[in-house]
Enzyme design. Structure first.
Site, short mmCIF file in Angstrom:
data_model
loop_
_atom_site.label_atom_id
_atom_site.label_comp_id
_atom_site.label_asym_id
_atom_site.label_seq_id
_atom_site.Cartn_x
_atom_site.Cartn_y
_atom_site.Cartn_z
N GLU A 40 0.88 -1.29 0.04
CA GLU A 40 0.05 0.01 -0.01
C GLU A 40 0.79 1.31 0.02
OE1 GLU A 40 -3.15 0.12 -0.58
OE2 GLU A 40 -3.64 -2.00 -0.09
N ARG B 52 -18.16 -0.58 4.58
CA ARG B 52 -19.27 -1.13 4.11
C ARG B 52 -19.92 -2.22 4.96
NH1 ARG B 52 -19.02 -5.78 1.52
NH2 ARG B 52 -16.95 -5.78 1.76
N HIS C 12 -1.42 -5.64 2.01
CA HIS C 12 -2.81 -6.39 1.78
C HIS C 12 -2.44 -7.75 0.96
CE1 HIS C 12 -6.00 -3.34 2.85
NE2 HIS C 12 -6.52 -4.42 3.31
N CYS D 165 -8.36 -1.92 7.87
CA CYS D 165 -7.18 -2.01 7.66
C CYS D 165 -6.52 -0.48 7.16
CB CYS D 165 -6.82 -2.66 6.14
SG CYS D 165 -6.86 -4.63 6.62
N1 PCA Z 1 -8.69 -6.77 5.98
C1 PCA Z 1 -9.79 -5.75 6.25
C2 PCA Z 1 -9.75 -5.49 7.89
C3 PCA Z 1 -8.88 -6.96 8.55
C4 PCA Z 1 -8.42 -7.39 7.34
O1 PCA Z 1 -7.86 -8.38 7.56
C5 PCA Z 1 -9.47 -4.69 5.59
O2 PCA Z 1 -9.01 -4.52 4.51
O3 PCA Z 1 -9.74 -3.37 5.77
#
Ligand code: PCA
Length: 220
Positions: free
Chosen positions: A85, A95, A172, A148
């Site tokens: 990111e 959401r 991610h 996140c």
């Molecule tokens: N993914 C979510 C929150 C926790 C996770 O593992 C997100 O992308 O916000």
């Protein structure tokens, strides 16, 4: 006798959310607990998928471990590659409800904070090193607006205001195959591949002084 002071790397993953039986971010980071890299040792910790408390836990961990590097990892079902990111934005817009039943809409994460923070990881260098290691990776321009992004923003705010010398960022990861089997058509990456990618990310973040200059943008 000279006592060797152990340097810590804080690597976090999340608890499961949205009816998933597991969260691959936690499965991947916990496999790296205790792994040593460039003289520093990984402390893998789990964060709740809850607005607010996730950041309280993260701040406590930073105070306790005084890490030299912090990378937070989260699941992004639907993505096909490791997503390094670029930027965290100062807004919660959920959401779905978090694991405590809260669903904030258009709330600032930090009312006196800037609109956004950039990752201080060498994001292009990390992606380049992951690809060189045979691991599908990309720079991502958005970490979303759920927990996140909330944790990523809170992490960068904490480091910017209290420990600007410490690098921090967010990665991610896709579903693992057992999850994709329950979401037909969704992409996945094997847990071992994700773990390998995180090793590369830690190594690059600790060794690359400057980011590499290489395209990683998107048209839209
Ligand atoms: N993914 C979510 C929150 C926790 C996770 O593992 C997100 O992308 O916000």
């Amino acid at each position: 006798m000279i006592q060797q002071i152990q340097q810590n790397i804080l690597l976090t993953g999340f608890e499961p959310f949205e009816q998933e039986p597991l969260n691959p971010s936690w499965e991947a980071v916990r496999a790296l607990d205790g792994w040593s890299c460039q003289g520093a040792r990984v402390a893998a910790r789990q964060l709740p998928c809850v607005f607010g408390s996730a950041l309280q836990v993260l701040d406590q961990l930073i105070a306790e471990l005084k890490p030299v590097l912090v990378i937070c990892v989260g699941q992004a079902g639907g993505r096909s590659q490791l997503s390094v990111e670029r930027v965290a934005i100062n807004v919660d817009d959920a959401r779905i409800a978090d694991n405590a039943g809260c669903q904030p809409i258009d709330q600032p994460i930090c009312s006196d904070g800037p609109a956004a923070y950039f990752s201080t990881l060498p994001i292009k260098g990390v992606v380049k090193a992951m690809r060189a290691a045979g691991i599908p990776a990309e720079v991502s321009q958005t970490a979303g607006t759920f927990v996140c992004n909330h944790v990523f923003y809170g992490l960068m705010h904490q480091l910017a205001t209290h420990a600007p010398e410490v690098r921090g960022g967010f990665i991610h990861i896709p579903y693992i195959p057992s999850q994709a089997a329950r979401h037909p058509g969704q992409p996945s990456l094997a847990l071992e591949t994700v773990i390998g990618g995180l090793r590369v990310a830690l190594q690059s973040a600790l060794t690359l002084q400057q980011d590499v200059i290489e395209g990683g943008g998107q048209l839209h």
